[in-house]
Write an enzyme that holds these catalytic residues in place. Structure first.
Site, short mmCIF file in Angstrom:
data_model
loop_
_atom_site.label_atom_id
_atom_site.label_comp_id
_atom_site.label_asym_id
_atom_site.label_seq_id
_atom_site.Cartn_x
_atom_site.Cartn_y
_atom_site.Cartn_z
N LYS A 146 -34.64 71.10 73.11
CA LYS A 146 -34.58 70.85 71.91
C LYS A 146 -34.48 68.86 71.19
O LYS A 146 -35.65 68.84 70.45
CB LYS A 146 -33.09 70.71 70.93
N ASP A 164 -32.53 74.05 67.24
CA ASP A 164 -31.62 74.23 67.35
C ASP A 164 -30.47 76.09 67.07
O ASP A 164 -30.89 76.31 66.56
CB ASP A 164 -30.88 72.86 66.82
#
Ligand code: SF4
Length: 238
Positions: A146, A164
């Site tokens: 991420k 996320d």
């Protein structure tokens, strides 16, 4: 672009439910932009818009953001980067000063250690620059998929999807993805989400997931996507 409903995306049905329109991702983003204009922006994008848009600044902010509230991150990052705008400057900070600057974030001591390791690697292997290669970014201390994709997308302007918890949960509820993990969600999005939305999806779904399509009790009844979203896994009509 309109897409037929995939077989695994269960459409809610019943007298209290609105009829669903075909899922049109361009229309979804049009509505998301209007909704997010009235919401606090995600911290990383707020920092970008406040001139903290260098790869190093965004890398530091992303690393500190894990399990830390946006409000806290926005208080901590500007003074930290004012004192330490480069890997060399951060390593030159006395340990006590760094710990003090990071004190409000969660796991401050561990993150201070990661930051020092990260800056050491950047200096030793990349001449103090942040690499713009996905594999090199992911190999840096404390950097997961991420964070690497956020830096690639936001700082380097590369097509990258930062998944996320919000992106993972909301796209699943739409019926647009059906993956078990954020990594698999990223792969599914890479296959079907038009590239023009790859960076933007994180910018929109972080505030949308915090304030509208929330984890426990999504606010479907006032959601601008209600007629498009398949509400997969959403229990009672809200
Ligand atoms: S709040 Fe409800 S209608 Fe809106 S995106 Fe989330 S699950 Fe779908």
């Amino acid at each position: 672009m309109q897409e037929p409903l995939p077989a695994w995306a269960v459409t809610r049905a019943g007298p209290d439910c609105l009829p669903k329109e075909p899922f049109d991702i361009a229309e979804v983003f049009r509505r998301l932009r209007r909704e997010c204009a009235g919401l606090p922006p995600a911290a990383l994008f707020a920092l970008r818009d406040a001139s903290f848009h260098s790869p190093f600044a965004l890398l530091v902010a992303a690393l500190l953001s894990a399990r830390t509230r946006d409000e806290t991150l926005l208080r901590v990052v500007p003074p930290l980067l004012a004192r330490a705008p480069t890997p060399r400057a951060l390593l030159d900070l006395p340990e006590e000063a760094l710990n003090q600057l990071l004190a409000p974030v969660t796991f401050a001591e561990a993150k201070a250690r990661y930051l020092r390791q990260l800056c050491t690697v950047l200096l030793q292997q990349y001449g103090g620059r942040v690499p713009d290669d996905p594999a090199a970014l992911r190999a840096l201390p404390g950097v997961g998929p991420k964070t690497a994709n956020l830096v690639l997308g936001v700082a380097f302007g590369r097509p990258a999807i930062a998944v996320d918890v919000h992106v993972h949960r909301v796209t699943h509820r739409w019926g647009y993805t059906n993956a078990a993990t954020p990594e698999q969600t990223e792969q599914q999005l890479r296959e079907k989400l038009p590239e023009e939305y790859w960076v933007e999806i994180n910018e929109r779904l972080v505030p949308f997931g915090k304030f509208v399509c929330t984890g426990q009790r999504p606010h479907c009844s006032r959601c601008p996507l209600l007629t498009l979203c398949r509400q997969v896994g959403v229990g009672a009509h809200r």
